[in-house]
Design a protein around this motif. Structure first.
Motif, PDB file in Angstrom:
ATOM      1  N   ALA A  79      76.422  40.161  20.675  1.00 21.38           N
ATOM      2  CA  ALA A  79      75.619  40.211  21.899  1.00 21.38           C
ATOM      3  C   ALA A  79      75.003  41.602  22.077  1.00 21.38           C
ATOM      4  CB  ALA A  79      76.474  39.838  23.105  1.00 21.38           C
ATOM      5  N   PHE A 117      75.397  35.367  27.567  1.00 19.93           N
ATOM      6  CA  PHE A 117      75.791  34.657  26.357  1.00 19.93           C
ATOM      7  C   PHE A 117      77.105  33.923  26.596  1.00 19.93           C
ATOM      8  CE2 PHE A 117      78.003  38.624  26.223  1.00 19.93           C
ATOM      9  CZ  PHE A 117      79.192  38.396  25.558  1.00 19.93           C
ATOM     10  N   THR A 118      77.407  32.979  25.700  1.00 14.79           N
ATOM     11  CA  THR A 118      78.681  32.269  25.728  1.00 14.79           C
ATOM     12  C   THR A 118      79.603  32.941  24.724  1.00 14.79           C
ATOM     13  OG1 THR A 118      77.535  30.206  26.216  1.00 14.79           O
ATOM     14  CG2 THR A 118      79.778  30.030  25.430  1.00 14.79           C
ATOM     15  N   GLU A 138      75.076  25.048  22.227  1.00 15.89           N
ATOM     16  CA  GLU A 138      74.359  26.004  23.067  1.00 15.89           C
ATOM     17  C   GLU A 138      74.293  25.465  24.486  1.00 15.89           C
ATOM     18  OE1 GLU A 138      70.513  26.831  21.505  1.00 15.89           O
ATOM     19  OE2 GLU A 138      71.292  27.980  19.835  1.00 15.89           O
ATOM     20  N   GLN A 191      72.169  41.859  19.554  1.00 12.09           N
ATOM     21  CA  GLN A 191      71.012  41.081  19.983  1.00 12.09           C
ATOM     22  C   GLN A 191      70.280  41.790  21.124  1.00 12.09           C
ATOM     23  OE1 GLN A 191      69.485  38.223  19.071  1.00 12.09           O
ATOM     24  NE2 GLN A 191      70.773  38.103  17.258  1.00 12.09           N
ATOM     25  N   ILE A 201      71.661  29.506  25.669  1.00  9.46           N
ATOM     26  CA  ILE A 201      72.688  30.530  25.546  1.00  9.46           C
ATOM     27  C   ILE A 201      73.493  30.217  24.296  1.00  9.46           C
ATOM     28  CG2 ILE A 201      74.716  31.561  26.576  1.00  9.46           C
ATOM     29  CD1 ILE A 201      73.615  30.970  29.262  1.00  9.46           C
ATOM     30  N   LYS A 202      73.407  31.104  23.333  1.00  5.42           N
ATOM     31  CA  LYS A 202      74.035  30.906  22.039  1.00  5.42           C
ATOM     32  C   LYS A 202      75.456  31.466  22.064  1.00  5.42           C
ATOM     33  CE  LYS A 202      73.515  32.883  17.544  1.00  5.42           C
ATOM     34  NZ  LYS A 202      72.725  33.815  16.784  1.00  5.42           N
TER      35      LYS A 202
END
Length: 179
Positions: free
Chosen positions: A139, A153-154, A102, A142, A131-132
């Motif tokens: 995404a 997000f990543t 993360e 979520q 950031i997961k």
């Protein structure tokens, strides 16, 4: 689990209340604590209606069922909620990326009044979030679950930082960073 039971158009019954609480124990395996559950037991002529609303960390669901027997209605609505939560948990598992690290990102908020008074912006609030790594589909899911207009997000595939946002037309936009 915090459970509140409301009886409408009927006398309060400890037996019904304890039966509903006992059946609600089945859903603990699908959601994390803290869980707030509201149970509404209603009688309308010969129909017995059970409505259950669950709010937990990141999850919110509702279901209702009407039958001629209150105990059967409780069983039916618990089965319905259990199916909803199982489907939600399976969707999360399906979108879970491999063990990727993360990242930490800081968010700063600047007040509009401060911008008008001085030429230099002033940081009002700073927040550090993890950031997961996730897919674009996860995404979006979520973002909907958290009721947010955007999410940083990543990308699990490219390991780049991306931003997904809700457009005014109801669709989603994706901002990808170049490496």
């Amino acid at each position: 689990m915090q459970i509140s039971t409301t009886f409408r158009h009927m006398e309060p019954s400890d037996a019904l209340k304890s039966y509903a609480e006992e059946k609600l124990e089945r859903i603990k395996k699908y959601i994390d604590e803290p869980v707030v559950v509201q149970v509404y037991l209603t009688v309308e002529k010969i129909r017995h209606i059970v409505e259950i609303s669950i709010n937990a960390k990141g999850v919110s669901t509702k279901a209702s069922e009407a039958t001629n027997d209150m105990y059967a209605a409780i069983d039916a609505v618990i089965d319905k909620i259990e199916r909803q939560l199982r489907r939600y948990k399976e969707r999360l598992k399906g979108h879970k990326p491999a063990d990727a690290p993360e990242r930490q990102v800081q968010k700063k908020i600047i007040a509009a009044e401060d911008l008008e008074q001085s030429k230099e912006p002033v940081v009002i609030k700073t927040k550090t979030v993890s950031i997961k790594p996730m897919s674009v589909d996860e995404a979006v899911m979520q973002m909907d679950l958290l009721h947010k207009d955007f999410l940083v997000f990543t990308d699990a595939g490219s390991d780049s930082i991306n931003v997904i946002y809700r457009r005014r037309d109801g669709n989603f936009g994706l901002i990808e960073t170049a490496k």
